[in-house]
Write a protein that holds these residues in place. Structure first.
Motif, short mmCIF file in Angstrom:
data_model
loop_
_atom_site.label_atom_id
_atom_site.label_comp_id
_atom_site.label_asym_id
_atom_site.label_seq_id
_atom_site.Cartn_x
_atom_site.Cartn_y
_atom_site.Cartn_z
N ARG A 156 0.84 -1.21 0.00
CA ARG A 156 0.00 0.00 0.00
C ARG A 156 0.88 1.26 0.00
N LYS A 157 1.95 1.20 0.78
CA LYS A 157 2.89 2.31 0.86
C LYS A 157 4.29 1.76 0.72
N ALA A 158 5.09 2.48 -0.03
CA ALA A 158 6.46 2.01 -0.27
C ALA A 158 7.25 2.01 1.02
N GLY A 159 8.06 0.98 1.21
CA GLY A 159 8.93 0.92 2.37
C GLY A 159 8.30 0.33 3.61
N LYS A 160 7.02 -0.05 3.56
CA LYS A 160 6.34 -0.60 4.73
C LYS A 160 6.47 -2.12 4.74
N SER A 161 6.83 -2.68 5.89
CA SER A 161 6.92 -4.13 6.01
C SER A 161 5.52 -4.72 6.17
N ILE A 162 5.41 -6.04 6.03
CA ILE A 162 4.12 -6.71 6.19
C ILE A 162 3.60 -6.52 7.62
N THR A 163 4.51 -6.55 8.59
CA THR A 163 4.12 -6.34 9.99
C THR A 163 3.47 -4.97 10.18
N GLU A 164 4.06 -3.95 9.58
CA GLU A 164 3.51 -2.59 9.70
C GLU A 164 2.17 -2.48 8.99
N ARG A 165 2.07 -3.07 7.78
CA ARG A 165 0.80 -3.00 7.05
C ARG A 165 -0.30 -3.76 7.76
N LYS A 166 0.06 -4.89 8.38
CA LYS A 166 -0.92 -5.67 9.12
C LYS A 166 -1.41 -4.91 10.35
N PHE A 167 -0.50 -4.28 11.06
CA PHE A 167 -0.87 -3.48 12.23
C PHE A 167 -1.80 -2.34 11.82
N ALA A 168 -1.44 -1.64 10.74
CA ALA A 168 -2.24 -0.51 10.28
C ALA A 168 -3.62 -0.93 9.80
N TYR A 169 -3.76 -2.16 9.31
CA TYR A 169 -5.06 -2.64 8.82
C TYR A 169 -5.94 -3.17 9.95
N LEU A 170 -5.35 -3.91 10.88
CA LEU A 170 -6.14 -4.60 11.90
C LEU A 170 -6.52 -3.71 13.08
N MET A 171 -5.60 -2.88 13.55
CA MET A 171 -5.84 -2.16 14.81
C MET A 171 -7.04 -1.21 14.75
N PRO A 172 -7.22 -0.44 13.69
CA PRO A 172 -8.42 0.40 13.65
C PRO A 172 -9.72 -0.40 13.70
N LYS A 173 -9.72 -1.57 13.05
CA LYS A 173 -10.93 -2.41 13.05
C LYS A 173 -11.17 -3.00 14.44
#
Length: 298
Positions: free
Chosen positions: A136-153
């Motif tokens: 989704r964003k350059a330079g973001k690891s899977i861990t960061e993308r997963k955190f950003a997707y799951l935590m708001p939900k």
């Protein structure tokens, strides 16, 4: 006849010829070389050979090997992993305490379920099969993308049940049945404990969001459909609303816990395998319904 040498009484010996014999100095030199060769152990020989190979290896390759072996950890990724681990542990404890209290409540009264509009709906199939590999964003690891997707939900769904439990806590009952009073006492205890654990878990999520410099999402209570969740009810309606809310909350905690514990690539665990199978079955049912809806409308 007497030997002439004996007769002369001379001590001189006959001269020895070295014409065809081995030279003395050369014999000593060969002996020294053999002794030195015997003193060199196989380990020394190997170390000498290792040093020769090391000297032949380019310096750039040696630096590359060292960099590969001592590669530093990504501090940003580790921060997200630690934040996720803390929230997962908090969620596990919240689920465990709620299950204990709900078990006590279930022992006091039997009641049946329903699916009212005020019950929050969470699409765990989409959550579970979300593709984190798409950058989704350059330079973001899977861990960061997963955190950003799951935590708001996760934050949103817990806030929704916080609102529902507060509303259930303020219910005014139109009954004076003594046998129902024992249920009311256990119910009050369950709601108080659940709200306390919810406050704590939500605070943990917000704290870790701030720690990784992620904004806390805004929660809009007005978007919840709470008109049918009345605060003045009789015993029957109270029992029904409680059961629906508690069952939904228990399923929510259970699904969120396994979502964190069982990523798609973890299938060796028996419980995770069961969770994956359940989500896969729901995904198949969802696709089947979507195909039927398309065929009906087309």
């Amino acid at each position: 006849m007497i030997d002439c040498c004996t007769c002369c009484g001379s001590d001189r010996k006959a001269p020895v010829s070295y014409k065809n014999s081995f030279p003395k100095k050369l014999l000593v030199a060969v002996s020294v070389v053999i002794v030195l060769a015997m003193c060199v152990t196989p380990a020394d020989a190997r170390s000498v050979e290792h040093r020769r190979r090391h000297q032949r290896r380019p310096d750039t390759m040696a630096e590359l090997t060292k960099d590969t072996m001592k590669r530093p950890k990504n501090s940003s990724t580790e921060q997200y992993k630690n934040a996720t681990r803390k929230i997962k542990h908090k969620l596990r404890n919240t689920k465990r305490f709620f299950d204990q209290d709900r078990r006590r409540l279930n022992e006091t009264k039997e009641y049946r379920d329903g699916m009212p509009v005020w019950l929050p709906a969470v699409n765990f199939v989409d959550i579970h099969f979300h593709d984190y590999r798409t950058p989704r964003k350059a330079g973001k690891s899977i861990t960061e993308r997963k955190f950003a997707y799951l935590m708001p939900k996760l934050h949103k769904t817990l806030k929704e049940y916080q609102v529902i439990f507060k509303r259930l806590q303020n219910v005014q009952l139109n009954t004076s049945d003594e046998s129902f009073n024992s249920y009311v006492a256990v119910r009050k205890h369950l709601l108080s404990n659940s709200l306390a654990k919810l406050y704590s878990t939500i605070a943990e999520i917000q704290e870790n969001m701030v720690a990784v410099k992620m904004p806390i999402p805004h929660f809009d209570e007005s978007r919840m459909k709470l008109e049918t969740l009345k605060t003045k009810v009789d015993a029957t309606q109270c029992l029904k609303n409680d059961y629906i809310a508690f069952r939904g909350y228990g399923n929510l905690l259970n699904n969120w816990y396994y979502e964190f514990r069982c990523p798609l690539n973890k299938k060796s665990d028996k419980k995770c395998a069961g969770f994956h199978a359940k989500m896969k079955e729901k995904l198949g049912n969802k696709r089947y319904k979507n195909r039927n809806n398309v065929s009906i409308t087309s």
